[in-house]
Each structure stands twice: as C-alpha cells, then as structure tokens.
Enzyme design. Structure first.
Site, PDB file in Angstrom:
ATOM      1  N   SER A 180     -24.200   2.701  46.953  1.00 18.74           N
ATOM      2  CA  SER A 180     -24.810   4.026  47.040  1.00 18.74           C
ATOM      3  C   SER A 180     -23.784   5.079  46.667  1.00 18.74           C
ATOM      4  O   SER A 180     -22.755   4.760  46.034  1.00 18.74           O
ATOM      5  CB  SER A 180     -25.350   4.251  48.457  1.00 18.74           C
ATOM      6  OG  SER A 180     -26.150   5.411  48.500  1.00 18.74           O
ATOM      7  N   ASN A 181     -24.017   6.306  47.021  1.00 22.32           N
ATOM      8  CA  ASN A 181     -23.079   7.391  46.734  1.00 22.32           C
ATOM      9  C   ASN A 181     -23.172   8.437  47.841  1.00 22.32           C
ATOM     10  O   ASN A 181     -23.971   8.300  48.773  1.00 22.32           O
ATOM     11  CB  ASN A 181     -23.377   8.008  45.359  1.00 22.32           C
ATOM     12  CG  ASN A 181     -24.805   8.497  45.278  1.00 22.32           C
ATOM     13  OD1 ASN A 181     -25.193   9.421  45.982  1.00 22.32           O
ATOM     14  ND2 ASN A 181     -25.603   7.858  44.435  1.00 22.32           N
ATOM     15  N   GLY A 182     -22.377   9.475  47.730  1.00 20.01           N
ATOM     16  CA  GLY A 182     -22.237  10.434  48.835  1.00 20.01           C
ATOM     17  C   GLY A 182     -23.229  11.586  48.814  1.00 20.01           C
ATOM     18  O   GLY A 182     -23.023  12.596  49.494  1.00 20.01           O
ATOM     19  N   ALA A 215     -29.264  11.611  43.170  1.00 24.81           N
ATOM     20  CA  ALA A 215     -28.112  10.892  42.615  1.00 24.81           C
ATOM     21  C   ALA A 215     -28.505   9.416  42.595  1.00 24.81           C
ATOM     22  O   ALA A 215     -28.337   8.697  43.580  1.00 24.81           O
ATOM     23  CB  ALA A 215     -26.887  11.125  43.482  1.00 24.81           C
TER      24      ALA A 215
END
Ligand code: CTP
Length: 425
Positions: A231-233, A297
């Site tokens: 995943s991402n932030g 995102a």
C-alpha cells in the site's frame, strides 16, 4: 455565532423527518431565536402543530387565507412575516416544496412567505435517495441555488423506505450550528432583503447542482497474504475535501474510498473499496458521472500470486512477483464521453511538470493536479497542499499552499471556469 434575538420563520413540510422539526424548534428557541413556525398541510400529517406551537411559543401558521373567525385583513400576514424575518429556514423541505419554490408557486402560507421574504432563505431537503437524485429535483435545487437560496445537502444513511442513501435530514444539533453560521455569513456579506439574490451571484461559489461528481480517494491495498499487503501512505484527505466541497456546491457526489480513517462528508454517497480491482469495478459502475476527480493513490502493482495462508519466514531473500493493476483513471479516459470532465492527480518527486503533462495526455484528462512529494506542506499525509493545475488546453494555474479544504474549493473554482478542455473519446 449567535442566534440570540434572531427572527426565524421555520417552514416545516410533509416528510417523515418532520418529527425532527420539534427538536430543531426547541434548540433554536433555546439558542435565543424567535421562531415563527409555518407548516404545510402535509407536515401536519407527520407532526401535530400543537407540538411545534408549544415548543416555539407561537401559533403555527398554515393557511394563506384567513380562517373562520379571523379578521379579513389578516390575509397579508405572509408579507408581514417576510419582512419580519431575519431568515427563512425550511427543514425538512420535501421534493414537492422544492419544486414549488423553484417554480415560484404561492399556494400556501409557506410558499407565500418565501416569495415575500427579503431575508435569506435556507432549505434542508429530506426525501428518499432516488427522489433526491431525480433530474427534476436536481433541476429544482439548481434553480433555487441560482436564486440565492442556501441548500443544506441531505445526509447519507438509512432512510424511512429502508433504502440506504442520501436523503436524511441532518441532525437538529448540526442544523442549528449551520443556521447560526449561515445567518452570520449572510449578515457579514450584507445579504438581507434583495441583496440575498444579488449577493449570491457575486459571492457564492459556482454551483454544481444537477451534476454527478465521482471522486476516488485514499490508498488501495493489495494482499500478499491474509495479513500483509502492499500500500502507500495516502490518508484520503484531499479526495474527501474535494467530495465535501462538491457536495456543498449541490452536486450528487459518489466517493470511492480506500481504507482511510475519515468520516463521510455530509451529503456524500460513499463506497468503500480495498484493491485497485475493486476501485475499477466501482468506478465503472459510476462511469456516467459528469465530473471524475481521481485523487486515489492506486497501487500500480499487486502481488501476482497472493498466498491464501500466512507466509512463513524462510530464506534471507524473498522475491515477489508483481502484476500490473488496472489503470482506473486511464480506463475511464479511454471511454470518455462528450461533456465529461476528467481530473487526475500526479504526485511526483522529480520532473513533476513533464510527468504530469504525460499523464494528462495519456489518460485523456482535462486537468491534472500536480503536487510534489517531499515539499513541506504538500502531498500525501500533509494537512495542507500546494497544487499546480495543468489543463489540456495548455492552462497552468498555481494554487498556493493552503489547508486541503481550501485547495479543494480552489480546484472546483478552476473547473467551473473552464470545465472541459480535454479530448472527448
Ligand atoms: N490512477 C488510477 N489507477 C491507477 C493508477 C493511477 O486511477 N492504477 C490515477 C490516480 O488516481 C491519479 C492518476 O491516475 O489521478 C495518476 O496516478 P500515478 O500513479 O501518479 O500515475 P501513473 O500513470 O500510474 O504513473 P507513475 O506511477 O508511473 O508515476
């Protein structure tokens, strides 16, 4: 914000949410407002006028023409009330009442008071989800907003019909706060009397009433095994701010949200998704939207063979094989229809403008919002953002660092000034 001494005509119309008008009346009176209730005949089928009159400390008015025993001269009461009030609030406002007000009808005390009022008017619609989404209702809401009426969008949730959707009257506590702010703002902007109509045109943000806005927000998660993911932030703040701003402008908003810890903005229909594949399915189900803003995102890759059991430690090295995920915005771009506006985001660390322009062209977008990761006060996870909006027609608009809610408003202003510059497929 102070409601003390404010004179409010409270219009109540025939929705099941009329029962909340009792609490609303009580809270407005408690806050120091003078409340003159005006009910339509249909409202009286949901809540007894006696309840409202007792809480308001004033007779409920319904009939335009004098009733038996009343002085014949009493029939101009609507004009007196229209001049007396500092604000007219209609909560709940049914689809029927919105239609009458949009058409300028004058067949009840309430519609006559609104036509006579020189003060600002606020409506809080409540109805079934599909009635709220119907093109006729959207048209009426747009007309009312163009006339300077403030529309508090209904909240999302369970409706009296048993359906889940947009249509709930916001809670009285929230309404009282909104009414207080609205009266303050109207006062500051000199809105009152005829200025309500003229001032609205000059100051109000461009309306999105009657438009369907689709927003994607937050990260996606791509499972490695049942307990781990790529995943991402992304925190979803920018997308949620855009959804909230579009709803405030009267749009029907669908928000496709990855896993984030944010509340659904009022009046927004939220669909939770986890993976890029989920997001694609949900986006295709709403691909007819007039405006698509892709702030999510999205993971560009997912583990090619996610394990169905937890992976156990083994060798010092672990090699993962990844597969490309679908490009959601690119897919919508490839099937873009005439008149549709597509807006993407590009979060870049280097050569931002060149990369963003590449995405703008590749995905057939009208606009792309470039933000730079690593710049203080901008990008993923920050409460503020700095955005450069690049248009397909070569436009370039700088939106300086500001809280994401303000950046969202600025982006919508730019879209309103030039809704579609991109190629239609
Ligand atoms: N986007 C999307 N689906 C994806 C990837 C991106 O809808 N699978 C959208 C994002 O929401 C954003 C825009 O496309 O609006 C740009 O995303 P980005 O990941 O920066 O662009 P890519 O084209 O994937 O380019 P790269 O990752 O190589 O920078």
């Amino acid at each position: 914000m102070s409601l003390r001494g404010k004179k409010i005509v409270l219009g109540i119309t025939g929705s099941i949410a009329a029962y909340k008008a009792a609490d609303l009346t009580r809270r407005l009176v408690k806050a120091g407002a003078e409340v003159q209730p005006v009910m339509t005949a249909a409202a009286g089928r949901f809540i007894p006028p006696l309840t409202i009159a007792t809480l308001a400390g004033r007779e409920v008015l319904s009939e335009l023409f004098p009733e038996a025993g009343e002085a014949q001269t009493a029939w101009t009461k609507h004009v007196d009330l229209g001049l007396w009030a500092d604000g007219v609030v209609i909560a709940p406002a049914t689809a029927q009442t919105l239609a009458k007000l949009a058409g300028g009808f004058c067949d009840s005390m309430l519609t006559a008071v609104v036509l006579s009022a020189r003060c600002p008017v606020l409506v809080a619609p409540a109805m079934d989800h599909d009635m709220w989404g119907h093109p006729a209702t959207r048209r009426n809401v747009a007309t009312l907003q163009a006339d300077g009426v403030t529309v508090v969008p209904p909240a999302h949730g369970e409706l009296a019909s048993g359906l889940i959707g947009d249509g709930r009257l916001p809670e009285p506590e929230d309404l009282v706060a909104q009414i207080g702010r609205w009266l303050d703002e109207s006062g500051e902007r000199g809105i009152g009397h005829d200025a309500a109509r003229l001032g609205a045109e000059a100051d109000a943000p461009a309306s999105l009433a009657g438009r369907h806005v689709l927003v994607t927000a937050g990260p996606t998660r791509e499972a490695l095994d049942p307990v781990r993911f790529l995943s991402n932030g992304s925190t979803g703040q920018m997308g949620f701010a855009l959804a909230a701003a579009a709803a405030r402008r009267g749009a029907r908003v669908t928000l496709l949200a990855g896993p984030v810890a944010l509340d659904t903005p009022p009046g927004v229909e939220r669909v939770d998704i986890v993976t890029a594949d989920d997001l694609l399915q949900a986006a295709l189900a709403h691909a007819e939207a007039d405006v698509v803003i892709a702030a999510a995102a999205v993971s560009d890759y997912a583990p090619a063979e996610p394990a169905d059991r937890k992976l156990k430690k083994g060798d010092d090295d672990l090699t993962l094989r990844l597969r490309r995920t679908p490009d959601v915005l690119g897919t919508l771009g490839a099937q873009k229809r005439d008149g549709q506006t597509l807006v993407g985001f590009a979060l870049e660390t280097h050569d931002g403008e060149a990369h963003a322009r590449g995405k703008l062209a590749r995905k057939h977008l009208d606009w792309i919002a470039l933000n730079v990761q690593g710049e203080p006060g901008a990008g993923m996870g920050a409460a503020t953002n700095r955005v450069t909006l690049l248009g397909a027609d070569g436009a370039r608009v700088e939106i300086p660092t500001a809280p994401k809610a303000e950046v969202a408003e600025a982006i919508l202003d730019v879209l309103a000034s030039s809704p579609s510059g991109g190629d239609a497929r």
